[in-house]
Structures are given as C-alpha cells and as structure tokens.
Design a protein around this motif. Structure first.
Motif, short mmCIF file in Angstrom:
data_model
loop_
_atom_site.label_atom_id
_atom_site.label_comp_id
_atom_site.label_asym_id
_atom_site.label_seq_id
_atom_site.Cartn_x
_atom_site.Cartn_y
_atom_site.Cartn_z
N MET A 211 27.26 27.83 3.20
CA MET A 211 26.45 27.15 2.76
C MET A 211 25.11 28.00 2.35
O MET A 211 24.65 27.99 1.16
N THR A 212 24.88 28.74 2.95
CA THR A 212 23.69 29.98 3.03
C THR A 212 24.07 30.95 1.62
O THR A 212 23.22 31.76 1.25
N GLU A 213 25.23 30.94 1.16
CA GLU A 213 25.55 31.64 0.21
C GLU A 213 26.32 31.06 -0.93
O GLU A 213 26.92 31.60 -1.90
N HIS A 214 26.00 29.69 -0.84
CA HIS A 214 26.88 28.97 -2.01
C HIS A 214 26.26 28.86 -3.27
O HIS A 214 25.57 27.92 -3.58
N HIS A 215 26.31 29.89 -4.17
CA HIS A 215 25.86 29.90 -5.28
C HIS A 215 26.28 28.68 -6.33
O HIS A 215 25.22 28.02 -7.08
N HIS A 216 27.14 28.17 -6.39
CA HIS A 216 27.65 26.97 -6.99
C HIS A 216 26.88 25.96 -6.64
O HIS A 216 26.21 25.11 -7.53
N LEU A 217 27.01 25.51 -5.44
CA LEU A 217 26.38 24.15 -5.13
C LEU A 217 24.81 24.32 -5.20
O LEU A 217 24.03 23.37 -5.16
N VAL A 218 24.17 25.39 -4.71
CA VAL A 218 22.73 25.66 -4.59
C VAL A 218 22.00 26.05 -6.02
O VAL A 218 21.27 25.43 -6.51
N ASN A 219 22.80 27.19 -6.70
CA ASN A 219 21.96 27.44 -8.00
C ASN A 219 22.30 26.74 -9.15
O ASN A 219 21.66 26.28 -10.03
N GLU A 220 23.80 26.24 -9.29
CA GLU A 220 24.12 25.47 -10.40
C GLU A 220 23.85 23.99 -10.25
O GLU A 220 23.64 23.53 -11.28
N VAL A 221 24.45 23.58 -9.14
CA VAL A 221 24.00 22.06 -8.94
C VAL A 221 22.79 21.62 -8.54
O VAL A 221 22.15 20.94 -9.38
N LEU A 222 22.12 22.08 -7.30
CA LEU A 222 21.02 21.65 -6.81
C LEU A 222 19.75 22.10 -7.73
O LEU A 222 18.94 21.13 -8.21
N ARG A 223 19.79 23.37 -8.11
CA ARG A 223 18.69 23.94 -9.06
C ARG A 223 19.01 23.63 -10.66
O ARG A 223 18.07 23.25 -11.32
N GLY A 224 20.19 23.87 -10.84
CA GLY A 224 20.76 23.88 -12.38
C GLY A 224 20.56 22.28 -12.93
O GLY A 224 19.61 21.70 -13.69
N GLU A 225 21.49 21.59 -12.35
CA GLU A 225 21.75 20.09 -12.98
C GLU A 225 20.86 19.25 -12.61
O GLU A 225 20.27 18.51 -13.46
N TRP A 226 20.32 19.42 -11.29
CA TRP A 226 19.29 18.33 -10.80
C TRP A 226 17.87 18.88 -11.13
O TRP A 226 17.09 18.03 -11.01
N GLY A 227 17.54 20.15 -11.12
CA GLY A 227 16.35 20.63 -11.48
C GLY A 227 15.56 20.71 -10.29
O GLY A 227 14.20 20.54 -10.35
N PHE A 228 15.87 20.83 -9.19
CA PHE A 228 15.15 21.11 -7.82
C PHE A 228 14.33 22.17 -8.03
O PHE A 228 14.96 23.41 -8.25
N ASP A 229 13.07 22.43 -7.91
CA ASP A 229 12.08 23.17 -7.88
C ASP A 229 11.66 23.82 -6.51
O ASP A 229 10.45 24.54 -6.47
#
Length: 811
Positions: A211-229
C-alpha cells in the motif's frame, strides 16, 4: 469531490509555494523522512517548525510512553460506533484536539476505519463497524471534531488492513467491486464529508502491490477521483522502497531517522530514478499540512478560534453510557430500588477499559464497575466476589507496584531515571529519560516495591528478548538470556510473558522488586527501541472454590451482576483471535450464578464479539465494550436507571461456528477475500444463518411504536411514538432492499439512520436522507459506479432483522 478551495486555502497555498521554492533537494528529501519516532524535522530557513504526531484513537498519548503526562481515555471505537451518533463522535474529536494541543501534538494518528470483515480480527476494537456507511459516517464526525480544534487527522489504514496475521507482508486479494463498495467506502465518505488533512497507508499489500507504493489507489483514486489534498504518511516501518514509494504517492516515511527517504530519496533524484517534481508534490502536501496546523510562518492556520473547553471525564462517561448495548432484558434492568446486588467477576474490580497496542494511553484514573456501583448504591447494598479471573496468563505488573526506571552505563554509573506505567518499558527512538542516550545506555533496571493484595504464591515473569536479572524480596530467581524459539522482534511487544518466579508473599506487606535488562537493539527494526515488561499474576486460588463463593453471594442478593471480559492476550494489536470464547472459567461462572439467582445480569467487557453460550439462561445481557476511564461510573448510571443504555450493535454478534467469514490466516502469503461484498450482516443473511444478536440491535428502558414512513425523493420521514413510561432515545434505521432479488447484491443494506428522543407518549419525526451511493454498485466492466434503477423497499427498522414499517420507492 472533496470540495473547492476557499480564499483562506488559496492564501495558505501561496505561502506553501513560497516555502517550497526556498528549499534545495536535500532539504526537501529530509523533510519527508521522520527525524525520530513521532516527528518530522524543522526547517528554520523557511519558518517551518517540527511536526509532531501521536497515536490515538481513544486518547492522545503524546510522544512518550509514560504515565507522567496522563491522557483522557475515551471508550473504544466500537463503543463510539455503537452510539450511532456522528455528533457525539464530533464532540469526542473536539476533546481529543484539546488534548493534542495540551501535549504539543499537531496530528492525531486516527481514526481507524477498517472494517470488521471477520470476527476473528484481533484489532477490531480499534475500528468502528462491519458496515461501511456507519463506519464512514462516525469517522467523518470524528475527523470534523478533531480538525475543528486545529489538529490534523490521519484516517487509517488505507486500505484492507482488516486482520493482524502477517499484516506486514500479506497480499490481500480483493475484487475491485468489494474494494469500492466496502473497504474504500468509509475513506471516501470521510474525504467527501470531512476533508481530512492526512491518510495513513497500511502495511499490507492489495492485489500484488504494497500500500505504501500503490499508485492506483493513492494517486488515481484517493487523490485523483476523490480530490484528497492532505498528506499521506506510511504506517510505522511500512515504507520499503524509495523509488516505488514516491512514485506510489507516499509523502512521509515514518519513523526516523532510518527511512527510505532522506538521503536515499535525494540520491534517487540525482541518479535520474525519480523526477524532482515528484518530490515537490510530496513536500507540497507536507507543507500544506504544516500550514493548516499553524507551524509554517506566514500561513494562517486553518483554525484560528478553537472550540470551548471540554470536560474530558464527563464526556468519557457520557459516551460510555450512550454506547452500552442492552441485548437482552427480562425485567432485570434497571435495578430495583433499595435492592441488594452481588457483583461478581475479576473484571469488576480490575476493569479493562481500553485495547492493547498503539491505542494504549494512560489515564489519571480508572473507575471500575466495583468503584462505580459502590458510589451509586446505598451502604450495605453491594457485595463483591471474584468468581473467575479471565487472566489465565501473566499481565503487566501494575496493581500494587510502585516502580521507576534506573538507567546505567557500561561502568554501572547511573545516567538517568524515569517513571514507568506499571511494569512496561517502551522507549521508541529518542523517547529516553533526560540525560540518557542510546550510545551511553547499557542497562535499565525496573526497581521499586510491590504491596500484594492477596496472600499466597505470586508469579513474576518477563516479556522481552535479551539478558535479564529478576529479583523479588532479596532472592534472584532469573539471571540469564531469554530467547524465544521464534526470531521475531515484535514478540517484545505482542508475545506472551515467560514466568520465572513464584514467591510466597503476604497481603499488605511490601517487598522490593527488581528487573534489570541489558539493552540490545534489534537489527531488523529501523529505529532504536528499548522495550521489555515485568509481568505478574496474583495467587491462583482453586477455580471451583472461587465460583462457589460467588454463587453464595449471588444466592442471597436480589440481583447478581456478573462482569465477564477478554484480556490483552485475546484482543490486541499484533495478532488475530483463534476463537470467540471468553477466557478462563467465566462461562462456568455465569451459569453457576444464573442457576441460583433468576435476576442475573451479565456485563460483557470486550471490544469485539464473543460467544455467549448462556445468553438465554440469564435475565439481562449488557455489552459495555472497552468503556474508557469512566466506564464504571457509566455502568452504574445505566444499571440503576439514572440513564438508559443508548447503544445499538455496530457489528453482528454470533458464534464462530455460524460466522460466514472467518479466514484471516494467509496461505503462502496470500489472503483471498473470496466472500467478495458479503461480510457482516450481508453475509449472515446470504448464508441464511441466525446470529446471537443482529446488526443494529439494542434495547432501552422504554417502548417505541413506529407509526409511519413517508418518502419524498430520497428523503424518508419516520414518525415514532414513545409508547413506554419513561423518556428514551431511539435509533431509527433505514435499510434499502431491491425489489427484485439479485444474487450478486445483498438482500438489504444500511442506507441511513437518525437518533430521536421523546418523553412518554410523545411523537417525534426522524428525517433521513439516503445518499445516492446507496443506489449504486461498482461495475467492474466499465470501472465506474452504476446507478441501479428500479423499485426498492425502504425498510424502517430497529435492527437489520426487526423491521417496523416499510415504504416503496422507484428510481
């Protein structure tokens, strides 16, 4: 999705960009690496102070594992979820922000919003529920409360960290649909409704990527889709790869000083392995957090006026009594006025108020059930008997011990002293007594006195790895190396203590005790840790005799109150459970007492479900969870009827044999979530199995009549009447059931809830808005949410199985 930036956000962002421009590569890389166990480094050149983090979620321990600076201890997260009250969760967060500010903490490492996938999960007391909507709603209240006090949160553990076995390495294989509809859902709700300032990524791997390297779930989902800043911090020691971690969206690698960032990250940029822009993104997130909590010069904090002061003890007591779930009552509660009570159980005297592991805090007082009932009942009304002790192993030396730590160098010179919380030492990183360094420290001696409560053979033992010397009352019982068969440094924290001495001691007569440890540091832990425990167990009397004494006490009382409990060897961080039975002879005790007193009330002191094989043999069963420091006072409030129990089950209680999802042990490092979207009540219904007590169940001290349910759009208005004889609180629950059964979807699911209060005979309305997501499923073909049109039955209920009124909706 997380909301647009305000003018104040934009102003802070400008300060962040200016600060970022003032840093060179080495400073940026250094900022992303923990400088010690709990902090990120200060960078005075840009006006940045050191960011301080601390464990939660029931209190704020601070940066030291010590009782010198006590913390308010709230009830466990399962208890908070049992209130079904996001506003109460928000108030809990406000208190914790107050505690954090008092201790100089900027970020609370909480809340835990993983799901109760299986009842065997050892850390479930630290999470909220089996239901993602309830979890997310309570979690959002908590985050809003903490951050309203100017303190950051880190919602954890992202994602699918739902068990403890092989948690550092397990590859959890989860379908995209289950991830979206269950395990990601609470995080998404919190990001959308509370805009958290931090997320903690988990140890485990999901579908082949840690999970500390999970580009899809962190960058694409958490930050990208959800807008987490916010910022993304690793769980402690979870980050494994410099390049993969920064590419995967990890901002801060904790703890320090040995991490995959710092010098290693700067070198990776110079080697062309990482673009400096990636580092800038991570630094920007950390600086934004610093600006929000007020430690970046020139940036106005996100909160400039803190909420008013909160009475910590008072709120802890309120949450506890609001969380207690009365699952059975055959007229035994509330207690009859002026009646006599026989209180039974070791846990009634030595209450377990919180779970083990990183959730541990040290309150300045603990009110046990014995304390609470003694204060609440008239003189002479209460008797007490031990009955049965759940502690079948040695525990941390605490009751009757007065200890201090003496640190010496290799020549035997004292270089520092410190207090300790009972017999446990856990000094992580630079958390050492004043004047002590890792280089100078050679031995630590726990020394002081022990005043026994009972006469007999007391057992002393040691938890830890290395060379120890144990002396009690002038006799040395152990002077040797203690090495476990399994080479696991975490045995120091989560392993079982080893007994070494059984001296005969006399009640009330103090004796000198000493445990000396020759310090050694584990090579496979990237920080310096000094950790060991002096363990103790009181004389073990014949179990049948103890039960017989309790039976005699119960025989002559109007009501028997039996407190049963789990222990820190049953529920704790670091391991999962192997069964759901109560430890020791507690089941035998309950049955024996119930056989002689028809008014037997059982109080279950556990953070998660346990089996209750005698539940139909007793008059009442009250679940008290881990109730926090004021648990005994809250228990007296509820038993006497001063307040009614307000809780409803946030997770299903049943036997292990009937539980539909039980696999928590990986095979060859992998744990397939073969149940897909069917966990908790969804799985119990799919399998057609009847639990002991269903999700949402809970009784009060009055009766409720559900009169009507009206639907306008996706808003449900429910009229309920208090048809009992006293004021009460009700949790109105709305479940959504598709009109046409679909084997791929649950039979029904929670779509909303609301709490109402009314006096006798009064009618009140609960207005419940069902979110759009309640009507959606995740389509794995299109990788998108699909709104499922059609007819649904709206089931207004008192639990998942206790439906009162229904309505229809077509969407």
């Amino acid at each position: 999705m997380a909301g647009t930036r305000t003018q104040a956000d934009e102003a802070r962002e400008a300060v962040v960009e200016a600060a970022l421009a003032g840093l060179d590569l080495d400073a940026k890389a250094r900022l992303l690496a923990g400088q010690d166990t709990w902090t990120l480094p200060a960078l005075p050149g840009i006006g940045l102070k050191s960011l301080v983090m601390s464990d939660g979620p029931i209190g704020v321990r601070g940066v030291r594992w010590t009782a010198d600076d006590p913390s308010v201890a709230l009830p466990s997260p399962t208890a908070l979820a049992a209130t079904w009250d996001p506003e109460l969760a928000r108030r809990a967060g406000v208190l914790l922000a107050q505690e954090a500010r008092r201790k100089g903490v900027h970020v609370l490492l909480a809340p835990t919003v993983n799901l109760h996938r299986s009842p065997l999960g050892g850390r479930h007391f630290e999470a909220y529920s089996e239901d993602p909507y309830l979890t997310g709603t309570i979690g959002a209240g908590y985050v809003n409360g903490v951050q309203s006090g100017g303190v950051g949160t880190t919602v954890k553990h992202f994602v699918a960290n739902d068990a403890e076995t092989e948690r550092f390495t397990v590859n959890n294989k989860v379908s995209a649909r289950a991830l979206r509809e269950l395990y990601l859902a609470p995080f998404e709700i919190i990001v959308d409704n509370a805009r958290p300032w931090g997320i903690m990524t988990a140890y485990n791997t999901v579908n082949g990527t840690t999970m500390t390297e999970h580009h899809h779930l962190v960058n694409e989902v958490l930050r990208g889709e959800w807008g987490f800043d916010g910022y993304n911090v690793s769980d402690w020691m979870a980050a494994r790869s410099t390049v993969a971690a920064i590419e995967g969206g990890l901002d801060a690698a904790m703890p320090g000083p040995q991490t995959v960032y710092g010098e290693a990250l700067a070198q990776a940029v110079r080697n062309g392995q990482v673009a400096e822009a990636k580092v800038d993104d991570a630094v920007r997130n950390v600086l934004r957090l610093a600006a929000r909590v007020g430690i970046l010069d020139g940036a106005e904090p996100a909160v400039t006026e803190h909420p008013g002061p909160v009475d910590g003890a008072g709120l802890a007591r309120e949450i506890a009594r609001r969380s207690f779930v009365l699952v059975r009552n055959q007229g035994a509660l509330p207690l009859r006025p002026n009646g006599t009570v026989a209180l039974v159980g070791a846990a009634a005297r030595d209450a377990r108020v919180l779970g083990g592991g990183s959730a541990t805090v040290f309150p300045d007082r603990i009110v046990s059930p014995l304390d609470g009932l003694t204060a609440a009942l008239p003189d002479g009304a209460l008797t007490y008997a031990v009955g049965a002790d759940p502690n079948t192993e040695l525990g941390v030396a605490d009751k009757g011990f007065e200890l201090r730590a003496v640190c010496r160098d290799a020549d035997g010179n004292v270089i520092g002293t410190g207090s300790v919380p009972g017999g446990q030492i856990q000094w992580m990183g630079d958390d050492l007594p004043d004047g002590v360094t890792h280089e100078s420290l050679h031995t630590v001696e726990l020394t002081g006195t022990f005043t026994p409560r009972e006469t007999g053979a007391h057992t002393f033992g040691i938890k830890g790895i290395g060379a120890f010397k144990l002396t009690v009352d002038g006799t040395t019982y152990f002077d040797d190396d203690q090495r476990p068969a399994k080479d696991d440094p975490f045995i120091t924290f989560f392993g079982a203590p080893v007994p070494h001495a059984r001296p005969e001691l006399t009640a009330g007569e103090p004796v000198e005790v000493s445990l000396t440890y020759v310090v050694e540091f584990a090579e496979d832990i990237p920080m310096k840790v000094v950790a060991f425990t002096l363990s103790h167990q009181e004389p073990q009397r014949d179990a049948d005799e103890l039960i017989a004494e309790a039976v005699e006490a119960a025989r002559h009382a109007d009501t028997a109150v039996v407190v049963v409990a789990t222990t820190d060897r049953v529920e704790s961080e670091g391991f999962d459970r192997t069964d759901l039975t109560l430890p020791g002879r507690q089941d035998d005790l309950v049955r024996a007492v119930a056989a002689v007193n028809p008014h037997t009330v059982v109080v279950v002191n556990s953070g998660s479900p346990v089996e209750l094989p005698w539940r139909e043999e007793v008059a009442a069963v009250l679940l008290s969870w881990f109730p926090g420091q004021e648990g005994g006072a809250a228990l007296a409030d509820v038993l006497t009827g001063a307040h009614e129990p307000g809780g409803r089950l946030p997770t299903t209680w049943g036997s292990l044999a009937d539980a539909p999802v039980t696999q928590v042990v990986p095979t060859d490092g992998e744990l397939p979530y073969t149940e897909d979207v069917f966990i908790g009540y969804r799985a119990w219904e799919k399998e057609g199995r009847a639990p002991s007590y269903p999700f949402g169940h809970g009784l009060g001290y009055t009766e409720w009549t559900y009169e009507s349910a009206k639907v306008e759009g996706t808003t449900v208005t429910v009229r309920v009447r208090n048809s009992g004889e006293r004021a009460g609180h009700e949790v109105v629950q709305v479940y959504l059931a598709p009109g046409e059964p679909d084997a791929g979807r649950p039979a029904r699911w929670l779509a909303g809830f609301a709490g109402v209060e009314a006096g006798p005979g009064e009618t009140v309305e609960a207005v419940i808005e069902m979110p759009r997501r309640a009507f959606e499923t995740w389509d794995e073909t299109t990788n998108s949410w699909t709104f499922v049109k059609g007819s649904y039955e709206i089931q207004v209920s008192r639990s998942i199985t206790d439906r009162r009124v229904t309505a229809a909706i077509n969407v």
